[in-house]
Write an enzyme that holds these catalytic residues in place. Structure first.
Site, PDB file in Angstrom:
ATOM      1  N   SER A 146       1.075  -0.949   0.292  1.00 45.45           N
ATOM      2  CA  SER A 146      -0.139  -0.185   0.290  1.00 45.45           C
ATOM      3  C   SER A 146       0.879   1.536  -0.001  1.00 45.45           C
ATOM      4  O   SER A 146       2.198   1.161   0.202  1.00 45.45           O
ATOM      5  CB  SER A 146      -1.333  -0.196   0.851  1.00 45.45           C
ATOM      6  N   SER A 147       0.341   2.100  -0.456  1.00 46.52           N
ATOM      7  CA  SER A 147       1.193   3.608  -0.958  1.00 46.52           C
ATOM      8  C   SER A 147       0.381   5.235  -0.828  1.00 46.52           C
ATOM      9  O   SER A 147      -1.068   4.635  -0.998  1.00 46.52           O
ATOM     10  CB  SER A 147       2.056   3.298  -1.766  1.00 46.52           C
ATOM     11  N   SER A 148       0.811   5.727  -0.329  1.00 45.00           N
ATOM     12  CA  SER A 148       0.173   6.728  -0.417  1.00 45.00           C
ATOM     13  C   SER A 148       0.550   7.329  -2.659  1.00 45.00           C
ATOM     14  O   SER A 148       1.880   7.795  -2.595  1.00 45.00           O
ATOM     15  CB  SER A 148       0.631   7.845  -0.380  1.00 45.00           C
TER      16      SER A 148
END
Length: 622
Positions: free
Chosen positions: A108-110
């Protein structure tokens, strides 16, 4: 900071007092084009509050970074145009003490702000209509914040399979004043609702039938294809399918989380074992993960290959090793020391042979047929790609039995791009029309107002307008950060006006290596106005060749005499197209003709691109 027991963000003097707005404005300048309607959304969103902790890569491991502990580093990371990894494997940064190191892959990431805007732009979201949007992959909530700023909270739904991500994003969005609908949901399962736009910030292949079912007829889907850099856009049809294309820019997103981990035993064998098949290699060993277009084509040919690369060097020599593994047990290893290249392969298939096939095609044709390919998404989620004579279907095969994919030239034997009717399957080669006589007796001087009226009436039948780039829609000076000549803002306005008139647009440009043209068009947010591009470097022939104009006509899906060429060079942009059957040509010369120049029959001269609009509308120029 993060409460270690609840995982909730706690306000601190550092995160509330920092002046983030100037940094957000600078980020908006990097992530959007001047005049972009998304610029204000980037400027108004405090990204640092959406990502209080993240992971940084150091010495082969992931290290947890706590923003509030170092506000300067926090702001620098949050307002850079890059993705910030928030979860590695099952380890979310919010729940991990600062400084802890872990291994594994990001889950997951921004998302990089510029990339998020890119995906939203491809969705073509109307700002002032009742258009409901679904975001697949909530992540940090930053993408939802940007979308809410433009379209309003009530029109956005965002889903994620991870309950914590949804909960944290909801709290942070509420804190900055946004209240979209956030839901824990699996996009591969039936969804509660229907939407006009679906934007997936996780890669997909096949397309989940549940997503197609949730897209309203006439609605638009935007996603990337798993393990590729291909952006797929498509509009929902009455029969449940969706028709669109592979866009001419690139993006890569993480996969959904149902993928199996790589087999460490197979990887160990592939790195050390002598192959069942050993041969000398014909191409240098490359880091395929960074060669996006080649890797994407390989994924279409043989889905599911895992890639590993290592490089060591001394003062005397350099050693490269690339390894491929596949869940069906196939593996390949390529090693290069100096000019000596050795390929080892084992298992049921020869993976390196697929890569050689892709690189052979690249060299034969100067390009691969992916970007700009037509796409048909079947109701079962499989994707049919087609460009010219090349086609492939992906998403139906099991990993151990990929369907054969025929690779052939995307230009027909006559050298002209085939025009295909997507609905009835007919194909007609676009051929140049009869050469025009432009002998000195037929040359003429600049047109009179009376003649311009006649020209404008004739030009009303033009269906496609093809543009040169440098000195026409782009300036003459290179933007060295962009690597290309940027699009002139006034030219962009004319392009939009022509599209509103129903004219198709194409790029027709003599190019050198390193001049793809699309980055400049994408930066100005006009790339999606064009049907395609005829670029001489990739075609292998230029404007002096009749085949070039056959390709231009094929891009527009029309006869050559229904095309107008616009450029600033009398020989290449006027004489050559008219000699080869193009219906009309406009010479862009703000200061008029040079001494000794004269326009051939079928050509007009304009002083500004905006003059094309009344001409093509059948009006006389003032």
């Amino acid at each position: 900071m993060i409460d270690p027991t609840s995982g909730r963000q706690q306000d601190t003097a550092a995160d509330l007092a920092v002046d983030w707005r100037p940094r957000a404005r600078r980020l908006a300048g990097h992530a959007t084009a001047p005049g972009s309607r998304w610029r204000a959304a980037i400027e108004a969103t405090p990204r640092h509050l959406m990502v209080p902790r993240w992971w940084e890569r150091h010495d082969g491991r992931w290290v947890c970074i706590d923003g509030p502990s170092d506000p300067k580093a926090w702001l620098e990371a949050a307002y850079s145009d890059r993705s910030l990894v928030t979860q590695v494997g099952s380890y979310h940064a919010d729940h991990t003490p600062p400084g802890v190191r872990v291994g594994g892959s990001p889950t997951s990431s921004s998302t990089e702000p510029g990339l998020m805007v890119q995906m939203l732009r491809h969705a073509s979201i109307p700002a002032h209509e009742r258009c409901e949007v679904l975001e697949v992959g909530t992540g940090s909530g930053y993408g939802a914040a940007i979308a809410c700023h433009l379209i309003g909270d009530g029109r956005l739904t965002s889903i994620d399979v991870d309950p914590y991500l949804v909960k944290a994003a909801e709290e942070r969005l509420t804190r900055i004043g946004h209240l979209p609908r956030l839901t824990v949901a699996d996009a591969t399962m039936p969804l509660d609702g229907e939407w006009d736009r679906i934007v997936a910030t996780v890669s997909l292949c096949p397309i989940p039938p549940s997503l197609l079912a949730a897209l309203r007829t006439g609605g638009r889907l935007v996603t990337t294809i798993t393990n590729t850099s291909l952006i797929l856009t498509a509009e929902k049809q009455d029969d449940g399918s969706a028709i669109g294309r592979i866009e001419r820019d690139t993006a890569m997103f993480m996969r959904t989380r149902d993928y199996p981990p790589a087999d460490p035993a197979l990887l160990k064998r592939a790195r050390a074992r002598r192959g069942e098949d050993v041969r000398h290699g014909g191409y240098p060993v490359m880091e395929l993960v960074e060669a996006w277009e080649v890797r994407s084509m390989l994924e279409i040919l043989a889905p599911g290959i895992e890639h590993h690369y290592a490089e060591t060097s001394t003062e005397e020599s350099e050693h490269r090793m690339a390894v491929m593994t596949h869940p069906d047990g196939s593996w390949a290893r390529a090693e290069q020391s100096g000019d000596q290249i050795t390929i080892h392969q084992g298992g049921p298939r020869r993976l390196w042979n697929y890569l050689d096939e892709v690189r052979d095609m690249w060299l034969r044709h100067g390009r691969l047929p992916l970007y700009g390919a037509q796409a048909l998404i079947h109701p079962d989620g499989s994707i049919r790609l087609r460009r010219g004579t090349w086609s492939a279907t992906i998403g139906r095969q099991t990993p151990s039995a990929p369907a054969p994919v025929r690779i052939s030239s995307s230009v027909s034997p006559e050298g002209h791009e085939p025009v295909r009717d997507e609905h009835v399957g007919r194909q007609a080669a676009a051929t140049p029309q009869r050469r025009r006589d432009i002998s000195p007796s037929t040359r003429r001087t600049p047109t009179t107002p009376h003649r311009l009226l006649e020209e404008s009436m004739r030009l009303a039948g033009i269906k496609v307008v093809a543009f040169d780039c440098g000195g026409t829609i782009c300036g003459n000076q290179i933007d060295h950060l962009l690597g290309e000549k940027p699009v002139d803002p006034d030219a962009a306005n004319t392009l939009h006006a022509l599209r509103r008139m129903g004219k198709k647009l194409a790029v027709a440009s003599d190019t050198l290596p390193g001049e793809p043209r699309w980055p400049a068009l994408a930066k100005a947010e006009v790339d999606d106005l064009f049907e395609g591009a005829a670029l001489s470097y990739w075609l292998g022939f230029g404007k002096a060749d009749p085949r070039f104009w056959g390709v231009v006509a094929a891009i527009g899906g029309c006869r050559a005499d229904q095309v107008m060429m616009v450029g600033n060079r009398l020989d290449y942009d006027v004489v050559n197209p008219l000699e080869n059957g193009i219906g009309a040509a406009a010479l862009l010369r703000p200061d008029g003709l040079l001494p000794g120049e004269a326009l051939p029959e079928g050509a007009i001269m304009i002083h500004h691109l905006s003059q094309l609009v009344p001409l093509l509308a059948g009006q006389a120029l003032s």
